[in-house]
Design a protein around this motif. Structure first.
Motif, PDB file in Angstrom:
ATOM      1  N   LYS A  12       0.827  -1.207   0.000  1.00  0.00           N
ATOM      2  CA  LYS A  12       0.000   0.000   0.000  1.00  0.00           C
ATOM      3  C   LYS A  12       0.867   1.265   0.000  1.00  0.00           C
ATOM      4  CE  LYS A  12      -4.368  -1.287   2.281  1.00  0.00           C
ATOM      5  NZ  LYS A  12      -4.265  -2.709   2.606  1.00  0.00           N
ATOM      6  N   HIS A  13       1.845   1.291   0.886  1.00  0.00           N
ATOM      7  CA  HIS A  13       2.663   2.494   1.047  1.00  0.00           C
ATOM      8  C   HIS A  13       3.793   2.584   0.033  1.00  0.00           C
ATOM      9  CE1 HIS A  13       0.571   2.386   4.957  1.00  0.00           C
ATOM     10  NE2 HIS A  13       0.698   3.689   4.912  1.00  0.00           N
ATOM     11  N   SER A  14       4.040   1.504  -0.687  1.00  0.00           N
ATOM     12  CA  SER A  14       5.042   1.538  -1.750  1.00  0.00           C
ATOM     13  C   SER A  14       4.419   2.001  -3.069  1.00  0.00           C
ATOM     14  CB  SER A  14       5.667   0.153  -1.941  1.00  0.00           C
ATOM     15  OG  SER A  14       6.332  -0.274  -0.770  1.00  0.00           O
TER      16      SER A  14
ATOM     17  N   TYR B  67      -4.424   4.636   1.244  1.00  0.00           N
ATOM     18  CA  TYR B  67      -4.059   3.810   0.086  1.00  0.00           C
ATOM     19  C   TYR B  67      -4.743   2.441   0.134  1.00  0.00           C
ATOM     20  CZ  TYR B  67      -0.445   7.393  -0.029  1.00  0.00           C
ATOM     21  OH  TYR B  67       0.220   8.593  -0.058  1.00  0.00           O
TER      22      TYR B  67
ATOM     23  N   GLU C 274       1.162   3.373  -3.328  1.00  0.00           N
ATOM     24  CA  GLU C 274       0.436   4.612  -3.046  1.00  0.00           C
ATOM     25  C   GLU C 274      -0.730   4.855  -4.014  1.00  0.00           C
ATOM     26  OE1 GLU C 274       3.246   7.806  -2.821  1.00  0.00           O
ATOM     27  OE2 GLU C 274       3.945   7.205  -0.829  1.00  0.00           O
ATOM     28  N   ARG C 275      -1.530   3.845  -4.224  1.00  0.00           N
ATOM     29  CA  ARG C 275      -2.730   4.013  -5.025  1.00  0.00           C
ATOM     30  C   ARG C 275      -3.885   4.399  -4.109  1.00  0.00           C
ATOM     31  NH1 ARG C 275      -6.568  -0.298  -8.326  1.00  0.00           N
ATOM     32  NH2 ARG C 275      -7.384   1.239  -9.801  1.00  0.00           N
TER      33      ARG C 275
END
Length: 229
Positions: A80-82, A108, A84-85
């Protein structure tokens, strides 16, 4: 338009189509289904079944399940944090068009932790139990849990698909780890490859239907008596 942009557009269109089917009854019912707490009876029956079948070895199974949940939950969080959608509930262009109910979730959404956790547990238990009826039921149950996230407006179908892939890979990997640990213990009779009896499986399925039926009855009762604001 590039491939990524095209896929995002298709994903958004599919999300808006699937998310458009809603009413008050399913709003509250799907909110219950998406909550882990509502399935405690279901999980309890599965764990009791594991204890009865594997006895002392059940501790090893629970250890691997714990590791599975940690990997699925943390793995989805890292992605999620990589990547960032934005979730549809946080996307300024999509949110006004979507039906978002209960919570917006974190910023995200790729990949869905619900999908990763439910499919990770499902694939692991399917491989462990090796029962055709249980397999069909668990995959259906996992899809139900995953679909609640689209219905509630907090995940795109692509987020769900990513979670399914991640969770399935982790579930398969954890089962292989379980087999490795059992072999390392050099048992006289390997037990984690023996199919589960149908009668044990029926108890698990019954528990799930009790949860589903109870949830729907509760929602119906409160809506009839106008007890939901």
């Amino acid at each position: 338009m590039g491939i990524i942009e095209t896929l995002n557009q298709w994903d958004t269109e599919l999300f808006l189509y699937l998310n458009s089917f809603h009413n008050s009854f399913w709003d509250y019912t799907m909110t219950l289904f998406t909550r882990t707490e509502i399935w405690l009876l279901f999980y309890l029956v599965i764990f009791i079944t594991i204890i009865r079948k594997y006895k002392r070895k059940s501790l090893l199974v629970f250890l691997v399940i714990t590791l599975l949940i940690i990997l699925a939950d943390q793995g989805s969080g890292i992605l999620k944090h990589s990547i960032e959608r934005l979730r549809p509930s946080h996307d300024p262009y999509v949110a006004p068009l979507a039906h978002n109910f209960f919570k917006k979730g974190g910023l995200y959404g790729f990949v869905s932790a619900h999908a990763a956790n439910s499919f990770g547990f499902a694939i692991f238990s399917v491989l462990l139990f090796r029962n055709r009826i249980f397999t069909v039921f668990m995959i259906t149950w996992s899809l139900l849990i995953a679909s609640t996230r689209i219905y509630l407006g907090v995940h795109y179908p692509g987020d769900i698909l990513g979670g399914i892939i991640l969770g399935s890979l982790i579930g398969w990997g954890m089962y292989r780890l379980l087999l490795f640990l059992e072999a390392f213990m050099r048992p006289r009779k390997p037990e984690f490859i023996i199919p589960m009896e149908n009668k044990r499986v029926y108890n698990i399925i019954l528990a799930a239907f009790v949860v589903i039926g109870f949830s729907m009855l509760v929602v119906n009762f409160f809506l009839k008596h106008h007890m939901f604001a």
